[in-house]
Design a protein around this motif. Structure first.
Motif, short mmCIF file in Angstrom:
data_model
loop_
_atom_site.label_atom_id
_atom_site.label_comp_id
_atom_site.label_asym_id
_atom_site.label_seq_id
_atom_site.Cartn_x
_atom_site.Cartn_y
_atom_site.Cartn_z
N GLY A 189 0.55 -1.20 -0.16
CA GLY A 189 -0.02 -0.45 -0.13
C GLY A 189 1.00 1.33 0.04
N LYS A 190 2.43 1.12 -0.41
CA LYS A 190 2.86 2.46 -0.37
C LYS A 190 2.85 2.80 -2.06
CE LYS A 190 6.88 1.45 1.09
NZ LYS A 190 8.29 0.88 1.84
N PRO A 191 3.07 4.02 -1.94
CA PRO A 191 3.02 4.88 -3.15
C PRO A 191 4.36 4.37 -4.04
CG PRO A 191 3.14 6.64 -1.53
CD PRO A 191 3.59 5.25 -1.01
N THR A 192 4.21 4.07 -5.71
CA THR A 192 5.13 3.51 -6.92
C THR A 192 6.20 4.36 -7.11
OG1 THR A 192 3.92 3.00 -8.36
CG2 THR A 192 3.26 1.65 -7.19
N GLU A 193 7.14 4.06 -7.65
CA GLU A 193 8.07 4.27 -8.48
C GLU A 193 7.40 4.94 -10.04
OE1 GLU A 193 12.28 5.54 -6.95
OE2 GLU A 193 12.20 3.34 -7.27
N ILE A 194 5.98 4.53 -10.53
CA ILE A 194 6.25 4.12 -12.07
C ILE A 194 5.55 5.59 -12.37
CG2 ILE A 194 3.22 4.81 -11.53
CD1 ILE A 194 5.17 1.98 -13.27
N ASP A 195 5.87 7.09 -11.71
CA ASP A 195 5.94 7.77 -12.72
C ASP A 195 7.45 8.70 -13.57
OD1 ASP A 195 3.27 9.36 -12.74
OD2 ASP A 195 3.49 9.71 -10.48
N VAL A 209 9.22 7.77 -19.17
CA VAL A 209 9.55 7.20 -20.51
C VAL A 209 8.26 8.39 -21.60
CG1 VAL A 209 8.59 5.89 -22.66
CG2 VAL A 209 10.08 5.46 -20.70
N VAL A 210 7.31 7.70 -20.67
CA VAL A 210 5.65 8.42 -21.32
C VAL A 210 6.24 10.10 -21.31
CG1 VAL A 210 3.29 9.53 -21.06
CG2 VAL A 210 4.04 7.48 -20.46
N ARG A 211 6.44 10.72 -20.16
CA ARG A 211 6.97 12.19 -20.79
C ARG A 211 7.80 12.72 -21.73
NH1 ARG A 211 5.94 11.83 -15.07
NH2 ARG A 211 8.59 11.50 -14.88
N ARG A 212 8.67 12.20 -21.37
CA ARG A 212 9.80 12.05 -22.65
C ARG A 212 9.40 11.94 -24.09
NH1 ARG A 212 13.74 16.20 -23.37
NH2 ARG A 212 15.54 14.56 -23.94
N GLY A 213 8.49 10.71 -24.44
CA GLY A 213 8.32 10.72 -25.31
C GLY A 213 7.68 12.05 -26.24
N ALA A 214 6.57 12.13 -25.39
CA ALA A 214 5.76 12.98 -25.79
C ALA A 214 6.50 14.99 -26.10
CB ALA A 214 4.85 13.78 -23.84
N GLU A 215 7.22 15.12 -25.18
CA GLU A 215 8.05 16.07 -25.65
C GLU A 215 8.87 15.88 -27.02
OE1 GLU A 215 10.47 15.97 -22.15
OE2 GLU A 215 9.80 17.08 -21.19
N LEU A 216 9.41 15.00 -27.09
CA LEU A 216 10.02 14.74 -29.01
C LEU A 216 9.13 14.47 -29.38
CD1 LEU A 216 13.13 13.08 -26.44
CD2 LEU A 216 13.57 15.30 -27.81
N GLY A 217 8.16 13.34 -29.30
CA GLY A 217 7.17 13.53 -30.69
C GLY A 217 7.26 11.70 -30.87
N VAL A 218 7.34 11.12 -30.21
CA VAL A 218 7.93 9.65 -29.88
C VAL A 218 6.58 8.97 -29.12
CG1 VAL A 218 9.06 8.28 -29.33
CG2 VAL A 218 10.32 10.19 -29.87
N PRO A 219 6.39 7.64 -29.81
CA PRO A 219 4.90 7.52 -29.93
C PRO A 219 5.20 6.00 -28.59
CG PRO A 219 4.43 7.39 -31.78
CD PRO A 219 6.34 7.73 -31.46
N THR A 220 4.64 6.34 -27.70
CA THR A 220 4.86 4.75 -26.25
C THR A 220 3.47 4.80 -25.72
OG1 THR A 220 4.97 7.28 -24.69
CG2 THR A 220 6.69 6.47 -25.33
N PRO A 221 2.81 4.43 -26.21
CA PRO A 221 0.93 3.56 -26.43
C PRO A 221 0.95 2.13 -24.90
CG PRO A 221 1.92 3.16 -28.40
CD PRO A 221 2.43 3.90 -27.75
N ALA A 222 2.58 1.15 -25.42
CA ALA A 222 2.51 0.49 -24.01
C ALA A 222 3.20 0.83 -23.16
CB ALA A 222 3.92 -1.13 -24.74
N LYS A 234 -1.44 3.56 -11.90
CA LYS A 234 -1.58 4.24 -10.88
C LYS A 234 -3.09 4.13 -10.43
CE LYS A 234 0.00 8.49 -10.73
NZ LYS A 234 0.73 8.53 -9.72
N ALA A 235 -3.88 2.87 -11.73
CA ALA A 235 -5.31 2.83 -11.48
C ALA A 235 -4.99 1.78 -9.71
CB ALA A 235 -6.18 2.43 -12.11
N ALA A 236 -4.16 1.02 -10.14
CA ALA A 236 -4.21 0.37 -8.91
C ALA A 236 -3.55 0.38 -7.76
CB ALA A 236 -3.07 -1.07 -8.91
N GLU A 237 -2.77 1.54 -7.35
CA GLU A 237 -2.63 2.96 -6.53
C GLU A 237 -3.61 3.36 -5.73
OE1 GLU A 237 1.69 4.53 -7.01
OE2 GLU A 237 -0.23 5.53 -8.01
N LYS A 238 -4.99 3.62 -6.47
CA LYS A 238 -6.16 4.16 -6.26
C LYS A 238 -6.52 3.66 -5.67
CE LYS A 238 -5.32 8.84 -7.68
NZ LYS A 238 -5.07 10.09 -6.53
#
Length: 298
Positions: A256-262, A268-281, A290-294
């Motif tokens: 029940g602890k916060p993860t480091e997933i962000d 990778v998702v944020r960096r991909g968005a900045e560089l225009g690289v798709p990261t759907p997986a 994040k949903a499991a944390e909630k």
């Protein structure tokens, strides 16, 4: 050498314990449950089929870093700025600070808070906390450390403690490589609630891991980072090396602890968005964790 460990979790307790066993003056800074246990009966370090009781200093206060020549910064990525600000007033002016953290940007983020150099370290170890003040070692333990003025002295200290370490100009590149491994394993181990060996045998899991690695490779390339050509083979081969290991994200979710997933798939998702690289997986894995944390919260 006087050593302080900021963040007495599994990583901090393991390396702090090894250094203390070798004669270094070590102070662990951590949560009350671990500090109380260590003060009462010493730090328990379980490794190689044996449990060692290691006398070591322990405190819940950030002033535990005062006077330390070497600080191992081992807190979760999401706590970097807050904990860095807490310890800043107590640091010796010539202290060397090593970031023993997941992700590729923690050393830079901590350095910005402290206004001084923080040395990145790629940590290759499997550990967990078996209980308060009780760390359990599952495998490896080697370090790749960025350059610093005290590099030779630090290597000597670690060698005396039986810690395999080397200094490299490409510590950030190594952290990128570790990030790819974490992105492939952490979320999937947490969501399936399986150790690596069992998880990778499930239908479709290896295909998802291949997609994750391909996205990470594309984001790294767009960032000017050249990953090892055999990174995919290294990722897929890890399950056989650590078949019984649960990821740190799986351990955090279970407790029940916060993860480091962000700071893993999320980075990778944020960096991909900045560089225009798709990261759907990576985005799907980030969203599900994040949903499991909630779900755990409510």
């Amino acid at each position: 050498m006087k050593v302080a460990v900021m963040g007495a979790g599994a990583i901090g307790c393991f390396y702090g314990g090894l250094l203390a066993r070798a004669g270094a003056a070590v102070t662990l800074v951590g949560r009350a449950q671990h500090v109380d246990a260590v003060r009462e009966r010493g730090l328990l370090v379980e490794m190689g089929g044996e449990t060692h009781v290691v006398p070591v200093g322990a405190t819940t206060s950030a002033n535990g870093v005062a006077g330390a020549e070497l600080v191992l910064f081992c807190v979760k990525s999401g706590d970097t700025e807050v904990v860095g600000a807490e310890m800043a007033p107590h640091l010796a002016h010539d202290a060397t600070i090593l970031s023993f953290q997941n992700g590729v940007d923690n050393a830079a983020r901590l350095g910005a808070v402290l206004g001084r150099l923080v040395v990145p370290v790629a940590v290759y170890v499997a550990t967990d906390m078996a209980g308060p003040g009780h760390v359990r070692h599952h495998g490896r333990g080697d370090l790749l450390i960025g350059p610093s003025a005290r590099g030779a002295e630090i290597l000597t200290l670690f060698a005396a403690a039986g810690i395999s370490a080397r200094v490299s100009e490409d510590a950030i590149g190594a952290l990128w490589g570790k990030l790819v491994v974490n992105c492939a394993y952490n979320a999937l181990s947490a969501l399936t609630r399986m150790p690596y060996g069992r998880m990778i045998r499930q239908d479709g899991v290896e295909a998802v891991m291949r997609d994750v690695v391909a996205e990470c490779r594309a984001v790294a390339a767009a960032s000017g980072v050249a990953l090892a050509p055999d990174i995919l083979d290294a990722v897929l081969g890890l399950a056989a090396m650590m078949p019984d290991q649960f990821s740190s994200t799986a351990q955090d979710l279970r407790r029940g602890k916060p993860t480091e997933i962000d700071h893993l798939n999320g980075f990778v998702v944020r960096r991909g968005a900045e560089l225009g690289v798709p990261t759907p997986a990576n985005r799907v894995l980030l969203t599900l964790v994040k949903a499991a944390e909630k779900a755990k919260e409510g």
